[in-house]
Design an enzyme around this catalytic site. Structure first.
Site, PDB file in Angstrom:
ATOM      1  N   SER A 125       0.843  -1.203   0.000  1.00 51.20           N
ATOM      2  CA  SER A 125       0.000   0.000   0.000  1.00 51.20           C
ATOM      3  C   SER A 125       0.870   1.242   0.000  1.00 51.20           C
ATOM      4  CB  SER A 125      -0.897   0.002   1.238  1.00 51.20           C
ATOM      5  OG  SER A 125      -1.479   1.280   1.426  1.00 51.20           O
ATOM      6  N   HIS A 148     -13.141  -2.761  -2.914  1.00 53.44           N
ATOM      7  CA  HIS A 148     -12.346  -2.292  -1.782  1.00 53.44           C
ATOM      8  C   HIS A 148     -12.749  -3.036  -0.495  1.00 53.44           C
ATOM      9  CE1 HIS A 148      -9.619   1.365  -1.281  1.00 53.44           C
ATOM     10  NE2 HIS A 148      -9.657   0.906  -0.040  1.00 53.44           N
ATOM     11  N   TYR A 194      -2.484   5.839  -4.508  1.00 54.79           N
ATOM     12  CA  TYR A 194      -3.615   6.750  -4.698  1.00 54.79           C
ATOM     13  C   TYR A 194      -3.060   7.952  -5.435  1.00 54.79           C
ATOM     14  CZ  TYR A 194      -6.419   4.067  -1.394  1.00 54.79           C
ATOM     15  OH  TYR A 194      -7.125   3.069  -0.787  1.00 54.79           O
ATOM     16  N   ARG A 222      -8.120  -8.920   4.357  1.00 57.86           N
ATOM     17  CA  ARG A 222      -8.205  -9.093   5.814  1.00 57.86           C
ATOM     18  C   ARG A 222      -7.612 -10.405   6.341  1.00 57.86           C
ATOM     19  NH1 ARG A 222     -12.894  -6.665   3.911  1.00 57.86           N
ATOM     20  NH2 ARG A 222     -13.429  -4.649   4.823  1.00 57.86           N
ATOM     21  N   ARG A 235     -17.103   5.466   7.256  1.00 60.59           N
ATOM     22  CA  ARG A 235     -17.142   4.148   7.882  1.00 60.59           C
ATOM     23  C   ARG A 235     -17.574   4.341   9.327  1.00 60.59           C
ATOM     24  NH1 ARG A 235     -11.288   2.664   5.218  1.00 60.59           N
ATOM     25  NH2 ARG A 235     -12.005   2.711   3.060  1.00 60.59           N
ATOM     26  N   ASP A 243     -10.640  -9.212  -5.961  1.00 61.33           N
ATOM     27  CA  ASP A 243     -10.514  -9.338  -4.504  1.00 61.33           C
ATOM     28  C   ASP A 243     -11.847  -9.080  -3.833  1.00 61.33           C
ATOM     29  OD1 ASP A 243     -10.901  -6.583  -4.005  1.00 61.33           O
ATOM     30  OD2 ASP A 243      -8.775  -6.176  -3.697  1.00 61.33           O
ATOM     31  N   THR A 290      -5.327   2.655  -7.441  1.00 57.92           N
ATOM     32  CA  THR A 290      -6.663   2.386  -6.892  1.00 57.92           C
ATOM     33  C   THR A 290      -7.602   3.492  -7.335  1.00 57.92           C
ATOM     34  OG1 THR A 290      -5.731   1.199  -5.029  1.00 57.92           O
ATOM     35  CG2 THR A 290      -7.976   2.031  -4.765  1.00 57.92           C
ATOM     36  N   GLN A 342       1.020  -0.120  -4.735  1.00 58.87           N
ATOM     37  CA  GLN A 342      -0.293   0.516  -4.936  1.00 58.87           C
ATOM     38  C   GLN A 342      -0.184   2.021  -4.689  1.00 58.87           C
ATOM     39  OE1 GLN A 342      -2.358   1.421  -1.872  1.00 58.87           O
ATOM     40  NE2 GLN A 342      -3.755   2.556  -3.185  1.00 58.87           N
ATOM     41  N   LYS A 361      -7.114  -0.816  -9.990  1.00 58.50           N
ATOM     42  CA  LYS A 361      -7.826  -1.582  -8.956  1.00 58.50           C
ATOM     43  C   LYS A 361      -9.107  -0.846  -8.571  1.00 58.50           C
ATOM     44  CE  LYS A 361      -7.253  -3.168  -4.138  1.00 58.50           C
ATOM     45  NZ  LYS A 361      -7.924  -2.151  -3.310  1.00 58.50           N
TER      46      LYS A 361
HETATM   47  C1  FMN Z   1      -7.314  -2.569   6.801  1.00 55.78           C
HETATM   48  C2  FMN Z   1      -7.436  -2.379   5.315  1.00 55.78           C
HETATM   49  C3  FMN Z   1      -6.688  -1.404   4.693  1.00 55.78           C
HETATM   50  C4  FMN Z   1      -6.781  -1.226   3.316  1.00 55.78           C
HETATM   51  N1  FMN Z   1      -5.976  -0.304   2.725  1.00 55.78           N
HETATM   52  C5  FMN Z   1      -6.005  -0.200   1.362  1.00 55.78           C
HETATM   53  C6  FMN Z   1      -5.087   0.662   0.705  1.00 55.78           C
HETATM   54  O1  FMN Z   1      -4.256   1.321   1.324  1.00 55.78           O
HETATM   55  N2  FMN Z   1      -5.156   0.730  -0.643  1.00 55.78           N
HETATM   56  C7  FMN Z   1      -6.055  -0.017  -1.383  1.00 55.78           C
HETATM   57  O2  FMN Z   1      -6.080   0.087  -2.610  1.00 55.78           O
HETATM   58  N3  FMN Z   1      -6.913  -0.851  -0.778  1.00 55.78           N
HETATM   59  C8  FMN Z   1      -6.897  -0.959   0.565  1.00 55.78           C
HETATM   60  N4  FMN Z   1      -7.736  -1.855   1.172  1.00 55.78           N
HETATM   61  C9  FMN Z   1      -8.617  -2.712   0.333  1.00 55.78           C
HETATM   62  C10 FMN Z   1      -7.897  -4.035  -0.045  1.00 55.78           C
HETATM   63  O3  FMN Z   1      -6.862  -3.808  -0.976  1.00 55.78           O
HETATM   64  C11 FMN Z   1      -8.855  -5.049  -0.687  1.00 55.78           C
HETATM   65  O4  FMN Z   1      -9.526  -4.441  -1.779  1.00 55.78           O
HETATM   66  C12 FMN Z   1      -9.899  -5.641   0.263  1.00 55.78           C
HETATM   67  O5  FMN Z   1      -9.393  -5.737   1.574  1.00 55.78           O
HETATM   68  C13 FMN Z   1     -10.294  -7.020  -0.247  1.00 55.78           C
HETATM   69  O6  FMN Z   1     -11.284  -7.567   0.521  1.00 55.78           O
HETATM   70  P1  FMN Z   1     -11.034  -8.699   1.675  1.00 55.78           P
HETATM   71  O7  FMN Z   1     -10.458  -7.952   2.840  1.00 55.78           O
HETATM   72  O8  FMN Z   1     -12.426  -9.181   1.912  1.00 55.78           O
HETATM   73  O9  FMN Z   1     -10.113  -9.749   1.124  1.00 55.78           O
HETATM   74  C14 FMN Z   1      -7.664  -2.034   2.557  1.00 55.78           C
HETATM   75  C15 FMN Z   1      -8.415  -3.017   3.197  1.00 55.78           C
HETATM   76  C16 FMN Z   1      -8.312  -3.210   4.558  1.00 55.78           C
HETATM   77  C17 FMN Z   1      -9.115  -4.297   5.206  1.00 55.78           C
HETATM   78  O1  173 Z   2      -8.630   1.906   4.729  1.00 51.58           O
HETATM   79  C1  173 Z   2      -8.678   1.776   3.506  1.00 51.58           C
HETATM   80  O2  173 Z   2      -9.443   0.954   2.961  1.00 51.58           O
HETATM   81  C2  173 Z   2      -7.845   2.597   2.644  1.00 51.58           C
HETATM   82  O3  173 Z   2      -7.877   2.372   1.481  1.00 51.58           O
HETATM   83  C3  173 Z   2      -7.004   3.673   3.174  1.00 51.58           C
HETATM   84  C4  173 Z   2      -7.052   4.934   2.571  1.00 51.58           C
HETATM   85  C5  173 Z   2      -6.283   5.956   3.080  1.00 51.58           C
HETATM   86  C6  173 Z   2      -5.459   5.752   4.177  1.00 51.58           C
HETATM   87  C7  173 Z   2      -5.407   4.505   4.755  1.00 51.58           C
HETATM   88  C8  173 Z   2      -6.182   3.463   4.249  1.00 51.58           C
END
Ligand code: FMN
Ligand code: 173
Length: 357
Positions: free
Chosen positions: A106, A256, A129, A311, A164, A287, A155, A127, A232
């Protein structure tokens, strides 16, 4: 109790993590309808096994953008792995390598990107943003290139982070020892401050992410890197076609993990539509809600080239560091091999619609 499947790791995380961290990790946006739909969709899909097929060896390997993987699995990009274990991304990168899986770091990783690369034994993608600060974005891309990252994952489902409720209720903010160390202190300034009705992460994203970018801006990034570009967060045939027309190298069908637009379909339910629109032009990853090897098999049968897991990897990390994260990934690989054997499909190439009910 020894965890035997991903659900055991989920239960352990629920029982042991601090409430606000658990809420951030497990939670989704809005009423969490999409979050629940992701897992439910895989559970609804039925399998059609063939028997009396030689399944003496089942080969779970795949090739993806020039890398070969022992399993069609990757760690989804997730911010701040150090939230749940002090070894953070160093543990999850090692775990991915040991399990033969891809690792997607990330942009909000809590570990230096070169230090992650130094412990990697498998492919790494970075990845992003799209930050308003384009020089900072490019500088990060340059560092990822020099450290040996093999693709950039932009993303596109988060022009800003969604509301949230769990984070708003808990007042979730990062503890002082967890930082997005690959971004400058200026860029991350005030990233820990919540405002009325807006979580710290959402507020920071509104300040720093560029919500004005369009398909036309992709060329700007493509012209400034030699790395393949992956988008993504694609959920429709229309956007899949646009991705193929804009010389993107792969896409990830993702909502996401139910953390952005609540109310969108489960990814397993839109995968076939997107795969049909892409018509073999690029690899399609998916995903969201993958919790068993049979789920991986179903995703591949619907046309995915590989699956990212979010997760579950952090539940494994929280349980026992690198060993736990590696166990989660190897469990999924072994369960996939078992499902392939029991379905009478000993190679990933044989996983097509005929295995689905
Ligand atoms: C704690 C957490 C942080 C995440 N941070 C990002 C992130 O920084 N960038 C991003 O593209 N997706 C982020 N995601 C989304 C994940 O890349 C992914 O799309 C998603 O967790 C997939 O679903 P799953 O947790 O059911 O496997 C995050 C997800 C979680 C649970
Ligand atoms: O929490 C997330 O899903 C996520 O994508 C994110 C976005 C910015 C900062 C930290 C996490």
């Amino acid at each position: 109790m020894n965890p035997l499947h991903v659900g055991d790791y989920a239960d352990h995380a629920k029982a042991t993590l601090a409430g606000d961290v658990l809420g951030y990790l497990d939670g989704g946006s809005g009423a969490e309808w999409t979050l629940r739909a992701n897992t439910a969709a895989y559970q609804r899909i039925r399998l059609r096994p063939r028997v009396l097929v030689d399944v003496g060896t089942c080969d779970t390997s795949v090739d993806l953008l020039g890398s070969s993987l022992a399993a069609p699995l990757g760690v989804a990009p997730m911010a701040y792995h150090r939230l749940v274990h002090e070894d953070g991304e160093l543990a999850t990168v090692k775990a991915a390598g040991a399990a033969g899986a891809l690792f997607v770091a990330s942009i909000f990783a809590s570990t230096d990107l070169a230090e992650m690369a130094a412990v990697a034994t498998g492919p790494l993608w970075m990845q992003l943003y799209w930050l308003r600060d384009r020089p900072a974005l490019l500088e990060l891309v340059g560092r990822a290139e020099r450290a040996g990252y093999r693709a950039l994952v932009l993303t596109v489902d988060a022009p800003r982070v969604a509301r949230r409720h769990r984070d708003l209720r808990s007042g979730f903010t990062l503890p002082p020892h967890v930082r997005a160390v690959n971004l400058s202190r200026e860029l991350m300034a005030e990233s820990h401050l919540a405002a009325a009705g807006v979580s710290a992460i959402e507020r920071h994203s509104r300040e720093r992410f560029d919500p004005t970018i369009t398909w036309a801006d992709l060329a700007w990034l493509r012209d400034r890197t030699r790395l393949p570009l992956v988008l993504k967060g694609i959920l429709t045939a229309e956007d899949a076609r646009l991705a193929a027309e804009h010389e993107v190298d792969a896409i990830v069908v993702s909502n996401h993990g139910g953390r952005q637009l609540d109310g969108v379909a489960a990814t397993a339910d839109v995968l076939a539509e997107v795969v049909a629109a892409i018509a073999g032009r690029l690899p399609v990853l998916v995903d969201g809600g993958v919790r068993t090897g049979a789920d991986v098999l179903k995703a591949l049968a619907l046309g995915a080239a590989a699956v990212l897991v979010g997760r579950p990897v952090l539940w494994g990390l929280a349980h026992s560091g690198a060993a736990g994260a590696e166990h989660v990934l190897t469990l999924l690989r072994e369960e996939l091999a078992e499902a392939m054997a029991l379905c009478g499909r000993p190679t990933t190439a044989q996983l097509d619609r005929s295995v689905l009910g």
